[in-house]
Design an enzyme around this catalytic site. Structure first.
Site, PDB file in Angstrom:
ATOM      1  N   HIS A  27     -18.009  -2.189   3.161  1.00 28.80           N
ATOM      2  CA  HIS A  27     -16.732  -2.316   3.868  1.00 28.80           C
ATOM      3  C   HIS A  27     -16.817  -3.275   5.052  1.00 28.80           C
ATOM      4  CE1 HIS A  27     -12.835  -1.213   5.444  1.00 28.80           C
ATOM      5  NE2 HIS A  27     -13.388  -0.975   6.621  1.00 28.80           N
ATOM      6  N   HIS A  37      -2.761   0.518  -4.044  1.00 34.34           N
ATOM      7  CA  HIS A  37      -2.482  -0.863  -3.659  1.00 34.34           C
ATOM      8  C   HIS A  37      -1.853  -1.574  -4.850  1.00 34.34           C
ATOM      9  CE1 HIS A  37      -4.256  -5.098  -2.608  1.00 34.34           C
ATOM     10  NE2 HIS A  37      -2.941  -5.075  -2.579  1.00 34.34           N
ATOM     11  N   TYR A  57       0.887  -1.163   0.000  1.00 35.77           N
ATOM     12  CA  TYR A  57       0.000   0.000   0.000  1.00 35.77           C
ATOM     13  C   TYR A  57       0.921   1.207   0.000  1.00 35.77           C
ATOM     14  CZ  TYR A  57      -4.228  -2.674   0.924  1.00 35.77           C
ATOM     15  OH  TYR A  57      -5.282  -3.533   0.814  1.00 35.77           O
ATOM     16  N   MET A 116     -15.650  -4.939  10.998  1.00 37.64           N
ATOM     17  CA  MET A 116     -16.520  -3.791  10.744  1.00 37.64           C
ATOM     18  C   MET A 116     -17.673  -4.262   9.866  1.00 37.64           C
ATOM     19  SD  MET A 116     -14.024  -0.572  10.000  1.00 37.64           S
ATOM     20  CE  MET A 116     -13.008   0.123  11.309  1.00 37.64           C
ATOM     21  N   HIS A 171     -13.771  -6.006   7.372  1.00 37.98           N
ATOM     22  CA  HIS A 171     -12.386  -6.479   7.399  1.00 37.98           C
ATOM     23  C   HIS A 171     -12.350  -7.909   6.861  1.00 37.98           C
ATOM     24  CE1 HIS A 171     -11.023  -3.134  10.393  1.00 37.98           C
ATOM     25  NE2 HIS A 171     -11.294  -2.693   9.189  1.00 37.98           N
ATOM     26  N   HIS A 210      -3.875  -2.504  -8.209  1.00 38.97           N
ATOM     27  CA  HIS A 210      -5.090  -3.198  -7.797  1.00 38.97           C
ATOM     28  C   HIS A 210      -6.204  -2.243  -7.411  1.00 38.97           C
ATOM     29  CE1 HIS A 210      -7.752  -5.485  -5.119  1.00 38.97           C
ATOM     30  NE2 HIS A 210      -7.451  -6.498  -5.899  1.00 38.97           N
ATOM     31  N   HIS A 211      -5.896  -1.260  -6.581  1.00 42.67           N
ATOM     32  CA  HIS A 211      -6.892  -0.219  -6.340  1.00 42.67           C
ATOM     33  C   HIS A 211      -6.228   1.058  -5.879  1.00 42.67           C
ATOM     34  CE1 HIS A 211      -7.321  -1.609  -1.977  1.00 42.67           C
ATOM     35  NE2 HIS A 211      -7.190  -0.320  -1.837  1.00 42.67           N
TER      36      HIS A 211
END
Lengths: 617, 617
Positions: free
Chosen positions: A412, A333, A230, A487, A414, A262-263
């Site tokens: 979202h 990422h 990242y 989350m 985890h 990737h993002h």
């Protein structure tokens, strides 16, 4: 170019006759079917969506969608084809219980067919062939296959193409294939790529004439030769940059790095800090300044396979002006599983903004669960559901009279999150799915445009449920910020912006204590329930079994909640928000019934022989 | 006689072409389809099973079953047909959400078709016609229709014919019918008859040469002119009647009363009493001697639609001999909804017994739940499940080394029972269904031969689950003997007889108290939990809601049980039977997948015209 074999109904009947012969032959002997197919005109209006499948970019998939026909047309480009290629879809990217389309050669003939893998990963031809080959030709770059498949085939061996994430898998066949059953999936080159196949079909608003662009790009970063990086980079807007509206943004990907980037996300820093130190390095570096953690206001987010993001023509995202920070954080990422060295990257996002403010500011609101350990997932669970509520009372208190319009959503969780869904509830009846992903992955969190803007009025509720898998964990997973905590959040993008920044809930702590007390007594007071124990410690001391799990689930489904109906100042709206009743659902949405047109001509029952012309015409 | 219209594949195609025309015409205008059907040879080997549908005997249904084809052939005889007749099946005998076959006339033509009723009871033609008419002819008595239907049609509007009870419904059409939608079900003559359609196909053992019969018959009883009568009659065996084996029994029904005699049971009285007073009168009469309550050992049981009951050739039911009472109690249930007066009845049961004792005595064992209020069903439940266990430890302790063979079973609950099933479990894996009824009714409790004898070895478990519906109750329904209490029992008939007479369970009382305490605390100590309160009182003070219901269900699914592993003396076998763990099920039986052969020729899509010849040939 040559050679597409369209199939008409009558020809299918011919095929069907052949099937009985086919299935009586030994599985390794593939029937040679010489039928005179007619050429078919490809209805594909090009392939607007495209994604590299493998890190080298040897395989590229592009596609288009016909919603009226409920069909996806695929174009698979393969460089250096040897004895075949397989493309598949499965629940979470597994090669077991997967649905495949395969092009394979036995050294003499090439075949195209629909197949599936069982729970041991063994391949079998599908009794019903639901992929239809439209074109197969050589190109200067390699091979191009064009084929189509319905969203739903009603064959239980086939994957149902749904909204949300699709886990695409691929494999390369490097030896002649004499029978699908002989392919050993574990030993072939293969991989996984996540993508949103069913992109929404929305009309693109016209950009204003005075639109300006601003690129937030990585500054010639050398991509580290490790699988996951990242990268963080701080940039800034000009001083005294006045308020504008972002109306669109798009990815800028360095050529050659398409399979690695990737993002990408762009965040604005908190206005509380006058300065943010400049930084250009890995996000997890010890050298990263602490203050970068206060750059969390999302301006833009892109993930592989996504295209440009357009705001609706009535709204734009506020950008600049007093009360906003001039500092932006870019996060990229890089996914580099081949650990390639020395790749230089300048990817990022190009923001399109205008000084001519649109009618509405767009806003982002958090729905779901409060980040608190009172909500927890027992260990060893295959699919445990936690639910966060945005109650009718909060929307009544906080939303503007005319309601809000949700046009995009970013789900979202985890690592243990598997599914996420938000449903709109009016007068106790579920009325609409705001966003849903049945194959959610924490590794693929895009902002997705909704197929249809959802209007939410004061007094309606928004219920967000997340499904978790904790089969590989031995302790309870509690809610929280840590990567091993969980989350359950849906960031909804909407307009007009309201003061309601967060509409989330958690179970009432007093009722949770009654649960801990009961579990203690049930187990003959053997659990340490010291009054000073933290909630996390108490969860860790519960003996997890079907009873403690079931009662916890029942508690979450029944006990009153603490509502966080918060302004952007992180203060609650005035009102009583503790021990609130759960919204009562008296009417569920009907389960979607997959569309299976059984009256139409049945699909073929055997694979077809493919003639691949060596030259492209 | 005329006129059966067989359908071949090609003819179906013709039919199909007509369909599109059909459905474009107004619903009231029925298409006239003049096709030249070929006569079909009826494959029916007669109709061994027969049941009157209505109390007058105007409608009679007989049938046979082909297990290889999974098809039932029906013969419906109708006296005095006016404008049609409808026969249906539904979950519990409702006329809503039911599946019908209908013969109707508009005054000019007669039609035969497959139809269904929606949740409001409105009739509609089925898009897929799954009843196939084989014959329609007049007889001296009226009309005979012969038709067939598959067990499973895979049409969601059709009833799935399963093992166990089937609720047959019928209606008579007394006005010309111009459209099915115009039939007002609520205003036509109609009724319900329960039957076991899928009788087991078992070979009938040869009777010994020295077989003797003994008839236990009602002594010319005048059937009371009231809907429901249970008639009790005491008869006796000769003095010093030695031990015999009952090897078969069959019903003896007085001619003309076939539609009124609902079920019959023969009980032996307790040997503890030297004499039992004679009695001939209603079972609920205040004049009935108290001692008749001690005549409860079942010798034989028959219900409408059942045929003779044969013991397997290795076993017989002990009858007579020292240690058994010579007194028998006959109980006949007369169902006389028309309140007919002055009917005389001498129905009963004919026992076939032999002095040549067979190898084994047959035994009857009780599985399921102990009759105790600790097991309860919350009010307002649609389908709440209670489960009784016969644990591996009990069968290990009490069954003979070679195990037992279960050949018949009588399921039993009180009024709220909806489903009953017993499953055999070996090493944690469900291996076989012993008996199951998904449409169980307390009003139809036959002894049923099993399709296949089930062998149970020491160390295997038998798990009996009952599903209850308490939607119309406002208080918890507890276990017990009262008609408003509940039971969950499977009386299994088996050989060789063992000392184990009862293998049943109930949740441990201590764990149930923890549940009551938790509910008390959860509701802020508002429930009276006086220590002297009975379990029933405590259940009555629970505030029933989804939480108290879910936690109770979780408790029943988890908490240790008290095992009743009892001898015929009502004493337990030696061993520890309190706080026993529940059998762990690690592998469930797969859900049955209905067989739908979609590759065969599709069924017709429109009703057919019927020519009914006035004379029988």
């Amino acid at each position: 170019m040559q050679t597409v074999r369209g199939r008409s109904c009558l020809q299918n009947l011919k095929l069907r006759e052949v099937v009985s012969v086919y299935f009586t032959m030994l599985a390794v002997v593939l029937v040679i079917l010489i039928a005179s197919f007619q050429g078919v005109v490809l209805k594909a209006d090009g392939f607007p969506y495209k994604v590299p499948l493998d890190p080298q970019g040897a395989l590229e998939l592009s596609w288009n969608i016909s919603y009226p026909e409920e069909v996806v047309h695929f174009q698979l480009s393969v460089k250096e084809l040897k004895y075949g290629v397989m493309l598949g879809m499965s629940d979470r990217g597994e090669f077991r219980n997967a649905d495949f389309v395969i092009l394979w050669s036995d050294g003499h003939n090439s075949y195209f067919g629909d197949a599936w893998s069982d729970q041991h990963g063994r391949l079998q031809l599908d009794a019903q062939q639901d992929y239809q080959l439209l074109e197969a030709h050589r190109t200067p770059e390699g091979l191009n296959l064009i084929f189509k498949r319905a969203f739903s085939t009603c064959d239980p061996k086939d994957y149902l193409i749904e909204d949300g994430t699709v886990h695409l898998i691929y494999g390369l066949l490097e030896q002649p294939v004499h029978s699908l059953g002989a392919i050993n999936i574990s030993s072939i080159p293969k991989g996984l790529q996540r993508v949103q196949l069913l992109k929404p079909e929305i009309s693109i608003p016209e950009l204003p004439d005075d639109v300006v662009t601003f690129e937030v790009l990585a500054p010639n970063v050398t991509i580290p030769n490790q699988e996951t990086t990242y990268w963080c980079y701080i940039t800034e807007l000009p001083d005294n940059f006045p308020k504008h509206h972002i109306v669109m943004y798009e990815p800028v990907i360095t050529k050659g790095n398409e399979a690695i980037v990737h993002h990408i996300e762009v965040f604005q820093c908190a206005p509380e800090y006058d300065t943010i130190p400049h930084y250009n390095g890995p996000c997890d570096s010890k050298m990263k300044p602490e203050r970068l953690n206060y750059c969390r206001h999302v301006l833009a987010a892109w993930a592989m396979g996504a295209k440009a993001f357009y705001y609706p023509e009535e709204a734009g995202l506020a950008f600049g002006g007093s009360g906003s920070s001039k500092y932006l954080r870019l996060e990229v990422h890089y996914h580099n599983p081949l650990e390639l060295k020395g790749r230089i990257d300048s990817s990022g996002i190009r923001l399109y903004y205008t000084p001519s403010l649109r009618k509405y500011d767009a806003g982002i609101m958090e729905l779901g669960l409060v980040y608190t350990p009172v909500m927890a997932i027992p260990p060893h669970e295959k699919d445990f559901i936690l639910t966060g509520y945005c109650t009718d009372k909060c929307t009544q208190t906080a939303l503007p009279h005319g309601g809000i319009h949700i046009f995009a959503s970013q789900l979202h969780t985890h690592l243990t999150g598997r599914k996420v869904a938000t449903i709109l509830v009016r007068n106790g009846a579920e009325v609409e799915i705001v966003n849903m992903d049945n194959h959610f992955s924490a590794h693929f969190q895009e902002i997705r445009m909704l197929k249809k803007v959802v209007k939410v009025l004061p007094g309606e509720s928004l219920i967000t449920s997340c499904t978790y898998n904790t089969e590989d964990r031995s302790k309870a997973t509690v809610g929280g910020f840590g990567i091993l905590d969980e989350m359950c959040v849906n960031y909804i993008h909407y307009y007009p912006q309201s003061d309601l920044e967060l509409c989330k809930s958690a179970v009432d702590l007093g009722y949770l204590q009654k649960y801990f007390n009961f579990m203690n007594r049930f187990n003959n007071e053997e659990i340490c329930m010291c009054p000073q124990a933290s909630v996390t410690e108490q969860y860790n001391s519960v003996p997890w079994n079907s009873f403690s799990r079931d009662v916890l689930q029942s508690l979450y489904d029944f006990a009153p909640i603490s509502m966080h109906c918060n302004k952007s100042t992180a203060l609650r709206f005035p009102g009583e928000w503790e021990k609130q009743p759960l919204p009562k659902i008296t009417k569920k949405l009907p389960s979607p019934v997959p569309h299976c047109d059984t009256t139409e001509c049945s699909p073929a029952k055997a694979p077809i022989i493919v003639n691949i012309d060596k030259k492209k015409n």
